[in-house]
Design a protein around this motif. Structure first.
Motif, PDB file in Angstrom:
ATOM      1  N   UNK A  43    -117.810 -28.810 -76.767  1.00  0.00           N
ATOM      2  CA  UNK A  43    -117.786 -27.687 -75.997  1.00  0.00           C
ATOM      3  C   UNK A  43    -117.357 -27.940 -74.459  1.00  0.00           C
ATOM      4  N   UNK A  44    -117.380 -28.850 -73.709  1.00  0.00           N
ATOM      5  CA  UNK A  44    -116.744 -29.129 -72.600  1.00  0.00           C
ATOM      6  C   UNK A  44    -115.273 -29.186 -72.806  1.00  0.00           C
ATOM      7  N   UNK A  55    -108.919 -35.183 -68.051  1.00  0.00           N
ATOM      8  CA  UNK A  55    -108.689 -36.357 -67.304  1.00  0.00           C
ATOM      9  C   UNK A  55    -108.994 -36.965 -66.079  1.00  0.00           C
ATOM     10  N   UNK A  56    -109.526 -35.943 -65.186  1.00  0.00           N
ATOM     11  CA  UNK A  56    -109.904 -36.318 -64.023  1.00  0.00           C
ATOM     12  C   UNK A  56    -111.347 -36.713 -63.853  1.00  0.00           C
ATOM     13  N   UNK A  57    -112.128 -35.962 -64.931  1.00  0.00           N
ATOM     14  CA  UNK A  57    -113.760 -36.388 -64.696  1.00  0.00           C
ATOM     15  C   UNK A  57    -114.030 -37.157 -66.087  1.00  0.00           C
ATOM     16  N   UNK A  58    -113.104 -37.485 -66.881  1.00  0.00           N
ATOM     17  CA  UNK A  58    -113.651 -38.173 -67.866  1.00  0.00           C
ATOM     18  C   UNK A  58    -114.475 -39.538 -67.879  1.00  0.00           C
ATOM     19  N   UNK A  59    -114.040 -40.194 -66.956  1.00  0.00           N
ATOM     20  CA  UNK A  59    -114.316 -41.535 -66.809  1.00  0.00           C
ATOM     21  C   UNK A  59    -115.751 -41.315 -66.216  1.00  0.00           C
ATOM     22  N   UNK A  60    -115.944 -40.500 -65.383  1.00  0.00           N
ATOM     23  CA  UNK A  60    -117.456 -40.133 -64.962  1.00  0.00           C
ATOM     24  C   UNK A  60    -118.284 -39.669 -66.020  1.00  0.00           C
ATOM     25  N   UNK A  61    -117.750 -38.870 -66.908  1.00  0.00           N
ATOM     26  CA  UNK A  61    -118.673 -38.426 -68.019  1.00  0.00           C
ATOM     27  C   UNK A  61    -119.104 -39.558 -68.806  1.00  0.00           C
ATOM     28  N   UNK A  86    -118.611 -39.400 -77.583  1.00  0.00           N
ATOM     29  CA  UNK A  86    -117.673 -38.736 -76.549  1.00  0.00           C
ATOM     30  C   UNK A  86    -116.171 -39.241 -76.667  1.00  0.00           C
ATOM     31  N   UNK A  87    -115.813 -40.327 -76.971  1.00  0.00           N
ATOM     32  CA  UNK A  87    -114.528 -41.119 -77.158  1.00  0.00           C
ATOM     33  C   UNK A  87    -113.822 -40.181 -78.250  1.00  0.00           C
ATOM     34  N   UNK A  88    -114.630 -40.286 -79.345  1.00  0.00           N
ATOM     35  CA  UNK A  88    -113.764 -39.449 -80.680  1.00  0.00           C
ATOM     36  C   UNK A  88    -113.286 -38.090 -80.314  1.00  0.00           C
ATOM     37  N   UNK A  89    -113.948 -37.203 -79.718  1.00  0.00           N
ATOM     38  CA  UNK A  89    -113.457 -35.874 -79.488  1.00  0.00           C
ATOM     39  C   UNK A  89    -112.683 -35.984 -78.578  1.00  0.00           C
ATOM     40  N   UNK A  90    -112.460 -36.939 -77.564  1.00  0.00           N
ATOM     41  CA  UNK A  90    -111.462 -37.114 -76.295  1.00  0.00           C
ATOM     42  C   UNK A  90    -110.297 -37.612 -77.220  1.00  0.00           C
ATOM     43  N   UNK A  91    -110.307 -38.592 -78.010  1.00  0.00           N
ATOM     44  CA  UNK A  91    -109.332 -39.232 -78.744  1.00  0.00           C
ATOM     45  C   UNK A  91    -108.598 -38.146 -79.565  1.00  0.00           C
ATOM     46  N   UNK A  92    -109.281 -37.417 -80.220  1.00  0.00           N
ATOM     47  CA  UNK A  92    -108.642 -36.430 -81.164  1.00  0.00           C
ATOM     48  C   UNK A  92    -108.018 -35.322 -80.470  1.00  0.00           C
ATOM     49  N   UNK A  93    -108.568 -34.771 -79.203  1.00  0.00           N
ATOM     50  CA  UNK A  93    -108.020 -33.874 -78.233  1.00  0.00           C
ATOM     51  C   UNK A  93    -106.497 -34.415 -77.764  1.00  0.00           C
ATOM     52  N   UNK A  94    -106.788 -35.674 -77.553  1.00  0.00           N
ATOM     53  CA  UNK A  94    -105.466 -36.212 -76.822  1.00  0.00           C
ATOM     54  C   UNK A  94    -104.456 -36.323 -77.926  1.00  0.00           C
ATOM     55  N   UNK A  95    -104.711 -36.584 -79.168  1.00  0.00           N
ATOM     56  CA  UNK A  95    -103.803 -36.537 -80.166  1.00  0.00           C
ATOM     57  C   UNK A  95    -103.222 -35.325 -80.586  1.00  0.00           C
TER      58      UNK A  95
END
Length: 471
Positions: A360-361, A369-375, A427-436
């Motif tokens: 959802x986020x 990319x700017x707040x991913x590490x914090x989240x 959190x990492x799987x959605x981020x990776x899919x979005x990145x791809x």
């Protein structure tokens, strides 16, 4: 063919509007029975009388509640009095079912009475040959407008926009503009802004109606207009356009082509539909059910669900293969088999929680990319904290249940490991899919569940095997 019944309408208690709905917002059974009886009797006068005051969304709800044969009969009986705008309020399959039974001449006549965005919504699902035949029967100006909107890709602002808008040159005075708004019969029925354009239709600015009404007639438009800071490219994805409306509290926005020429206007009612559609799509995709609707057939529904079930079967086989590696351990301590579902279930639910928030986020652009590490750090700490709490509870319960404190310690340690894996996977799987460039809503749940199952079983059974060997 039997002629419609034109007898005088009988008195009844239905007045349309809110009266047609019962508790929970569903169409009242008595109203459905009443309309069904009128359809069966081919009582055109009763149908026209009862449906005349319904809003297009109410008529849409009625169409969805009727049986397929009743829907077709209702549309045929109403003929030219059927409100085609109601077709924008029903499931795609129902709209297609109704449109397919109508001759193209009737559709062409009907779309002329609709706003251009509603007309495009109905035409876009038709075969190209049917589209061309219908468009060929429309007046030249309207035909060009609709064809231009249909040329834009699906789910873009160009497909959602209205091609009817109000535009004036900057050299006009407020008085000229007001006279134009009052006298021109071809203006849209409703509008909130007046756009300012040059002779090539390049967008220069805009004026809200309240500014026009509050300014002296002698003032020039170019002196009081404001720049349109949020003009939307026609090729922009509709979800991104909706986010523009949300961020800047817009009621309407100009839509421009690649040359900054004004081609349409996007209004808040269209954006509300987009927000609802995109939210529904995300929820459906998270469940692996595609774009199915309640009105779809059994075969169509099954076909949309089977592919992801097959993928899920593959991931389940992977999880089962992990369990098979510890067959001897499970045979030695049967209690492990009873506790394994607990590890998998809690890990899967924890991963789904994190994944849902992440998807959802990403959809709302709140995660980048700017707040991913914090989240990511936050989710890891949440997973660790939840893991400790759950581990303590399940460790005590398992130890007392099987009268084996060591077994309680093993499942507690495995639970902490799995909850951390769930947080990272979620959190990492959605981020990776979005990145791809893939839609994270489509496949995140399956892969997150696979990771929590595999890590959970490896941790639990691996620790149990180690404990048995050292014991």
């Amino acid at each position: 063919m039997e002629e419609p019944n034109e007898r005088a309408p009988a008195p009844h208690d239905f007045q349309g509007g809110a009266d047609i709905y019962g508790e929970g917002g569903a169409i009242r059974a008595s109203y459905l029975a009443h309309i069904g009886a009128a359809i069966a009797d081919r009582d055109v006068l009763i149908l026209k009388q009862d449906l005349a005051d319904l809003h297009q969304s109410e008529l849409g709800d009625l169409l969805e509640a009727l049986l397929p044969d009743q829907r077709r009969a209702l549309v045929n009986l109403l003929g030219e009095d059927f409100d085609f705008a109601a077709l924008t309020e029903v499931d795609d399959s129902i709209r297609q079912e109704i449109v397919d039974q109508l001759p193209n001449e009737q559709i062409a006549q009907a779309v002329q009475e609709l706003d251009s965005d509603d007309a495009v919504y109905i035409l876009e699902d038709l075969d190209e040959d049917d589209q061309e035949e219908i468009l060929s029967q429309l007046p030249f100006t309207e035909r060009i407008r609709l064809r231009r909107a249909l040329d834009y890709p699906e789910e873009t602002a160009g497909r959602r926009m209205q091609t009817e808008f109000v535009a004036v040159p900057p050299i006009w005075t407020v008085g000229q503009t007001i006279d134009y708004l009052r006298e021109d019969k071809n203006l849209p029925d409703r509008f909130a802004q007046v756009f300012v354009i040059d002779p090539t239709f390049r967008l220069l600015g805009a004026l809200d109606l309240d500014m026009i009404l509050r300014t002296k007639r002698t003032e020039k438009i170019e002196d009081i207009m404001h720049e349109t800071r949020h003009a939307i490219p026609a090729t922009m994805d509709q979800e991104e356009a909706a986010q523009e409306f949300e961020q800047y509290d817009l009621l309407s926005a100009a839509v421009v082509d690649e040359n900054e020429r004004l081609v349409g206007v996007l209004t808040i009612d269209d954006v509300v539909d987009v927000i609802q559609q995109e939210a529904e799509e995300d929820i459906m995709r998270l469940g692996g059910v595609g774009d199915e609707e309640l009105s779809d057939t059994v075969f169509a529904t099954s076909r949309s669900r089977v592919p992801w079930l097959l993928v899920n079967l593959l991931t389940a086989v992977i999880s089962a293969s992990v369990i098979s590696l510890f067959g001897a351990t499970i045979e030695e301590m049967v209690a492990l088999a009873a506790l394994m579902p607990i590890v998998a279930s809690l890990g899967g639910n924890a991963g789904t929680q994190t994944m849902t928030v992440t998807v959802r986020a990403l959809a709302t652009k709140d995660l980048d990319i700017y707040n991913a590490a914090r989240v990511i750090r936050r989710e890891v700490m949440v997973g660790l904290l939840n893991g400790v709490v759950i581990a303590f509870i399940i460790g005590v319960v398992a130890g007392l249940w099987f009268q084996n404190p060591d077994l309680g310690g093993v499942i507690a340690a495995a639970m902490i490991i799995n909850m951390l894996a769930a947080a990272l996977g979620g959190i990492l799987i959605p981020l990776l899919l979005d990145r791809l460039g893939a839609d994270p809503a489509i496949s995140s749940s399956i892969f997150t569940t696979m990771i929590t199952d595999v890590i959970g079983f490896l941790a639990f059974l691996g620790l149990a095997t180690w404990w048995l060997h050292i014991g």
